[in-house]
Design a protein around this motif. Structure first.
Motif, short mmCIF file in Angstrom:
data_model
loop_
_atom_site.label_atom_id
_atom_site.label_comp_id
_atom_site.label_asym_id
_atom_site.label_seq_id
_atom_site.Cartn_x
_atom_site.Cartn_y
_atom_site.Cartn_z
N GLU A 11 0.83 -1.21 0.00
CA GLU A 11 0.00 0.00 0.00
C GLU A 11 0.86 1.26 0.00
N ILE A 12 1.95 1.23 0.78
CA ILE A 12 2.84 2.40 0.82
C ILE A 12 3.49 2.61 -0.55
N MET A 13 3.94 1.52 -1.18
CA MET A 13 4.56 1.66 -2.50
C MET A 13 3.56 2.16 -3.53
N ALA A 54 3.86 5.63 -5.63
CA ALA A 54 3.77 5.66 -7.09
C ALA A 54 2.72 6.65 -7.57
N ARG A 55 1.62 6.76 -6.82
CA ARG A 55 0.53 7.66 -7.23
C ARG A 55 0.82 9.12 -6.89
N THR A 56 1.52 9.35 -5.77
CA THR A 56 1.67 10.72 -5.28
C THR A 56 3.08 11.28 -5.38
N GLY A 57 4.07 10.41 -5.45
CA GLY A 57 5.46 10.87 -5.42
C GLY A 57 5.95 11.20 -4.03
N ASP A 58 5.09 11.03 -3.05
CA ASP A 58 5.42 11.32 -1.65
C ASP A 58 6.21 10.15 -1.07
N LYS A 59 7.46 10.41 -0.65
CA LYS A 59 8.35 9.35 -0.15
C LYS A 59 8.51 9.39 1.38
N MET A 88 9.69 3.34 6.56
CA MET A 88 8.90 2.20 7.00
C MET A 88 9.13 1.01 6.09
N LEU A 89 9.23 1.27 4.78
CA LEU A 89 9.46 0.18 3.84
C LEU A 89 10.77 -0.53 4.13
N LYS A 90 11.79 0.23 4.46
CA LYS A 90 13.08 -0.37 4.77
C LYS A 90 12.98 -1.26 6.01
N ASP A 91 12.24 -0.77 7.02
CA ASP A 91 12.05 -1.56 8.24
C ASP A 91 11.26 -2.84 7.94
N PHE A 92 10.20 -2.71 7.13
CA PHE A 92 9.41 -3.90 6.76
C PHE A 92 10.29 -4.92 6.05
N THR A 93 11.08 -4.44 5.10
CA THR A 93 11.92 -5.33 4.31
C THR A 93 12.93 -6.05 5.20
N ASN A 94 13.57 -5.31 6.08
CA ASN A 94 14.56 -5.92 6.98
C ASN A 94 13.92 -6.95 7.90
N TRP A 95 12.71 -6.65 8.37
CA TRP A 95 12.02 -7.60 9.27
C TRP A 95 11.69 -8.89 8.52
N LEU A 96 11.20 -8.77 7.31
CA LEU A 96 10.87 -9.95 6.51
C LEU A 96 12.11 -10.78 6.19
N ILE A 97 13.20 -10.11 5.86
CA ILE A 97 14.45 -10.83 5.57
C ILE A 97 14.96 -11.53 6.83
N ASP A 98 14.84 -10.87 7.98
CA ASP A 98 15.25 -11.49 9.25
C ASP A 98 14.39 -12.71 9.55
N MET A 99 13.09 -12.62 9.27
CA MET A 99 12.20 -13.77 9.47
C MET A 99 12.65 -14.94 8.60
N GLN A 100 13.03 -14.64 7.38
CA GLN A 100 13.49 -15.69 6.49
C GLN A 100 14.76 -16.36 7.02
N LYS A 101 15.70 -15.56 7.46
CA LYS A 101 16.96 -16.08 7.98
C LYS A 101 16.74 -16.92 9.23
N GLU A 102 15.85 -16.47 10.09
CA GLU A 102 15.65 -17.14 11.39
C GLU A 102 15.01 -18.51 11.24
N TYR A 103 14.19 -18.69 10.21
CA TYR A 103 13.43 -19.94 10.10
C TYR A 103 13.77 -20.71 8.82
N GLY A 104 15.03 -20.85 8.53
CA GLY A 104 15.45 -21.78 7.49
C GLY A 104 15.96 -21.20 6.20
N GLY A 105 15.78 -19.89 5.99
CA GLY A 105 16.35 -19.25 4.82
C GLY A 105 15.61 -19.45 3.51
N GLU A 106 14.37 -19.99 3.56
CA GLU A 106 13.62 -20.21 2.32
C GLU A 106 12.25 -19.55 2.44
N GLU A 156 12.21 -1.50 -7.32
CA GLU A 156 12.03 -0.06 -7.12
C GLU A 156 13.26 0.59 -6.49
N TYR A 157 13.87 -0.11 -5.54
CA TYR A 157 14.98 0.48 -4.79
C TYR A 157 16.33 -0.18 -5.08
#
Length: 283
Positions: free
Chosen positions: A18-20, A24-29, A34-52, A90-91
């Protein structure tokens, strides 16, 4: 809908989407942090539980006593994959790109049941769910889905026919919340017969329930399949997909109320437990 009671991979990824979209619609960054925090949390979840594939939520102390409960499901991982894939593009984020690729690789290898030709709903689980099929088709798009799962156009259409045969249900004498009776409606169950049997509602009789939301997703799948088949020069299959799209749209229209609202679930009886934490309308 996705869970909101606690940290959940699909909920986090959905908010990220939704943020992305907003950016895209407004150009407001202003929410990029928050996106960076979300991404890091998801990657950490992947690493913690098997890497897949990702576990749906963090493992609690109680769940640690039951390591066999992996709680790695196809549908939420599709949402996470879509978010990480879009974020990476995007990034230009290499870590997100690698994490997304690992999810896709896990899905094609661990979630695909070669014997049944369907996507399992969870790692180590018996049975299938429709949203595992629809979400991955929509996330990848039909042509990329065919490529990743080794299908040609004919085989992909055969797969869609298997999906329809596995999840389609016919609900007779459905009474809407306003009291209108629909003699018969063809709609899709979220669960296959194996999962539906766990509802165990009628003395061992399998209780099939229709879900307008996932039926709408199948309509979307048929629409995207129609476009893909046309691009591949398979107008015959495109026409088949068009027919299915129109048919199930008409079925959904049967159970719409005057205000265009739809019930979350449809069954011949009221107050039936869906097996997914909700009931059909009580009335």
């Amino acid at each position: 809908g996705e869970p909101t009671a606690g940290p959940d991979i699909a909920s986090i990824a959905s908010v990220g989407h939704e943020i992305m979209f907003y950016e895209a619609r407004t150009g407001d960054k202003q929410f990029s942090g928050m996106l960076k925090d979300f991404t890091n949390w998801l990657i950490d979840m992947q690493k913690e539980y098997g890497g897949e594939g990702l576990r749906q939520g963090p493992q609690t102390d109680i769940l640690k006593e039951y390591p066999e409960l992996k709680q790695k499901f196809a549908e939420p991982n599709a949402i996470v994959y879509a978010y990480l894939d879009n974020y990476a593009r995007e990034y230009n984020d290499l870590k997100a790109r690698a994490a997304a690729d690992k999810i896709l690789d896990w899905t094609t290898k661990a979630m695909w049941d070669k014997q049944r030709g369907l996507m399992r709903y969870g790692e180590g689980k018996e049975g299938f769910s429709l949203d595992a099929q629809t979400r991955w088709i929509m996330v990848l798009g039909p042509q990329r889905f065919m490529e990743k799962f080794g299908m040609n156009a004919e085989e992909f259409w055969a797969y869609l026919e298997r999906v329809e045969k596995t999840f389609k249900v016919t609900i007779s004498n459905y009474s809407t919340l306003r009291g209108r009776v629909v003699d018969e409606v063809e709609i899709f169950d979220l669960a296959d017969e194996i999962v539906a049997a766990k509802r165990d509602l009628e003395k061992g009789k399998i209780a099939r329930i229709g879900f307008p939301e996932v039926t709408a997703e199948m309509i979307g799948v048929y629409r995207e399949a129609r476009e893909a088949f046309n691009k591949l020069g398979r107008q015959d299959l495109a026409q088949e997909a068009e027919f299915k799209m129109q048919h199930y749209t008409a079925q959904i229209d049967k159970i719409k109320e005057i205000d265009h609202s739809l019930p979350q679930a449809v069954a011949a009886k009221r107050g039936v437990y869906t097996g997914f934490g909700t009931h059909t309308i009580l009335g």
